[in-house]
Enzyme design. Structure first.
Site, PDB file in Angstrom:
ATOM      1  N   GLY A  26      28.454   8.199 -34.232  1.00 40.33           N
ATOM      2  CA  GLY A  26      28.258   8.449 -35.647  1.00 40.33           C
ATOM      3  C   GLY A  26      27.674   7.246 -36.358  1.00 40.33           C
ATOM      4  O   GLY A  26      27.330   6.234 -35.752  1.00 40.33           O
ATOM      5  N   LYS A  30      22.504   9.656 -30.846  1.00 44.86           N
ATOM      6  CA  LYS A  30      22.868   9.365 -32.225  1.00 44.86           C
ATOM      7  C   LYS A  30      21.876  10.081 -33.114  1.00 44.86           C
ATOM      8  O   LYS A  30      20.661   9.948 -32.932  1.00 44.86           O
ATOM      9  CB  LYS A  30      22.844   7.855 -32.484  1.00 44.86           C
ATOM     10  CG  LYS A  30      23.378   7.448 -33.852  1.00 44.86           C
ATOM     11  CD  LYS A  30      23.591   5.936 -33.924  1.00 44.86           C
ATOM     12  CE  LYS A  30      24.213   5.532 -35.254  1.00 44.86           C
ATOM     13  NZ  LYS A  30      24.573   4.106 -35.296  1.00 44.86           N
ATOM     14  N   ARG A  55      37.794  -6.078 -30.802  1.00 47.21           N
ATOM     15  CA  ARG A  55      38.112  -7.474 -31.147  1.00 47.21           C
ATOM     16  C   ARG A  55      39.618  -7.716 -31.074  1.00 47.21           C
ATOM     17  O   ARG A  55      40.202  -8.435 -31.900  1.00 47.21           O
ATOM     18  CB  ARG A  55      37.563  -7.832 -32.534  1.00 47.21           C
ATOM     19  CG  ARG A  55      36.074  -7.542 -32.696  1.00 47.21           C
ATOM     20  CD  ARG A  55      35.543  -8.003 -34.040  1.00 47.21           C
ATOM     21  NE  ARG A  55      34.161  -7.561 -34.233  1.00 47.21           N
ATOM     22  CZ  ARG A  55      33.808  -6.554 -35.026  1.00 47.21           C
ATOM     23  NH1 ARG A  55      34.723  -5.905 -35.723  1.00 47.21           N
ATOM     24  NH2 ARG A  55      32.537  -6.216 -35.139  1.00 47.21           N
ATOM     25  N   ASP A  71      20.507   0.436 -31.913  1.00 48.16           N
ATOM     26  CA  ASP A  71      21.788   0.810 -31.308  1.00 48.16           C
ATOM     27  C   ASP A  71      21.574   1.473 -29.952  1.00 48.16           C
ATOM     28  O   ASP A  71      22.283   1.193 -28.980  1.00 48.16           O
ATOM     29  CB  ASP A  71      22.560   1.760 -32.225  1.00 48.16           C
ATOM     30  CG  ASP A  71      23.072   1.073 -33.476  1.00 48.16           C
ATOM     31  OD1 ASP A  71      23.010  -0.174 -33.535  1.00 48.16           O
ATOM     32  OD2 ASP A  71      23.545   1.775 -34.391  1.00 48.16           O
ATOM     33  N   THR A 129      28.964   0.849 -31.638  1.00 47.40           N
ATOM     34  CA  THR A 129      27.895   0.803 -30.638  1.00 47.40           C
ATOM     35  C   THR A 129      28.309  -0.018 -29.422  1.00 47.40           C
ATOM     36  O   THR A 129      28.038   0.365 -28.274  1.00 47.40           O
ATOM     37  CB  THR A 129      26.620   0.207 -31.260  1.00 47.40           C
ATOM     38  OG1 THR A 129      26.243   0.983 -32.403  1.00 47.40           O
ATOM     39  CG2 THR A 129      25.476   0.200 -30.266  1.00 47.40           C
TER      40      THR A 129
END
Length: 232
Positions: free
Chosen positions: A118, A38, A182, A56, A17
Site C-alpha cells: 500500500g 503496488k 527497527r 520502491d 517497502t
C-alpha cells in the site's frame, strides 16, 4: 492462481517497502515464484532518458532477487513526493481501479505468491478528483486481500497500531499479523510495545525486523500461512 497478501503501514516511512522486500526474498529463497505489486507510487526519480523509475519496486526487486520485470510491478508512477491522489492532480494520469485489478490478475495467473504494498497509512487517498474517490481500504477490498501491518517499534506505535487495527476491523478487512520494524532486542519500550499491541488488537506480532536486517526472522511456512488464495 496465486496466494496474495496486502502489506500496509501505520504511516509513511515506517518501512513497508523494506519489510516487503524481505518477505518477497524469503519466498524466493524457498523456491516460490514470487511477485511484487503496488498500485501507485509517488516520489520517484527519472533515469537518463527522462523515464520515471518506480523506486520502491526497484528496491524490492534488488533486495529480493526476483526476476519479475520492473514494468509489471507498478502501473501508476508519479514524480512528486506526495500522496498519489495529489500527485495525479498535479501530473495527470489518475489511478483507474480497473487497470490495477487487471494487472494484479495477470500477476496472479503467472506467480505463486503476489505481495501487494500500500501507500502511506490506511487512510491514504489513492485517487480523489471530480470523477472518482478511491481510498486505500476501497483498493484493498477491490483486490480481495487480507493485510499484514508494518509498524515502527518505537514511541507512539501502540496508538498507531491500535487505531489502524480498529479501523481495519470496522471496514471488514482481515488483519493477519503485525511486523515491527527497527526493533531493538532488549529495549524495554520496544518489548512492551510488542506485548501491548498484541493484547490491544488480538493480532500477533509475527516478526521483528532490526535495523540493517537482510533476512526476515520468520520461517517460510508461517509466512506462507499469512497469504490467502486469490479469487479467480
Amino acid at each position: 492462481m496465486a496466494k496474495t497478501l496486502f502489506v500496509i503501514g501505520t504511516g509513511t516511512d515506517v518501512g513497508k517497502t523494506y519489510v516487503t522486500g524481505l518477505i518477497v526474498k524469503k519466498l524466493r529463497e524457498h523456491g516460490r515464484k514470487a511477485a511484487y505489486f503496488k498500485a501507485a507510487m509517488s516520489g520517484n526519480e527519472r533515469d537518463a532518458q527522462g523515464n520515471l523509475i518506480p523506486g520502491d519496486a526497484l528496491h524490492v526487486k534488488t533486495i529480493s532477487g526476483i526476476e519479475q520485470p520492473l514494468t509489471t510491478m507498478c502501473p501508476y508512477v508519479y514524480e512528486r513526493a506526495v500522496s498519489p491522489h495529489l500527485a495525479a492532480q498535479i501530473e495527470g494520469n489518475p489511478v483507474e481501479l480497473s487497470r490495477v485489478t487487471q494487472d494484479l490478475h495477470s500477476l496472479c495467473t503467472a506467480y505463486d505468491f503476489v505481495t501487494m504494498e500500500g501507500a502511506g497509512g490506511i487512510l491514504c487517498p489513492i485517487r480523489f478528483d471530480q470523477t472518482q474517490h478511491l481510498l486505500l481500504p476501497e483498493l484493498i477490498h477491490a483486490c480481495k486481500m487480507d493485510c499484514l501491518l508494518v509498524a515502527d517499534a518505537g514511541l507512539g506505535t501502540i496508538n498507531a497500531v491500535g487505531l489502524t487495527a480498529a479501523y481495519l476491523k470496522e471496514q471488514g478487512i482481515v488483519l493477519r499479523g503485525i511486523v515491527f520494524n527497527r526493533f531493538e532486542s532488549g529495549n524495554l519500550m520496544h518489548e512492551d510495545n510488542k506485548t501491548m499491541c498484541e493484547i490491544l488488537t488480538g493480532v500477533p506480532v509475527v516478526a521483528c525486523v532490526r535495523q540493517g536486517d537482510t533476512d526476515l526472522d520468520l520461517d517460510a511456512e508461517t509466512l506462507e500461512a499469512l497469504y490467502k488464495e486469490a479469487d479467480a
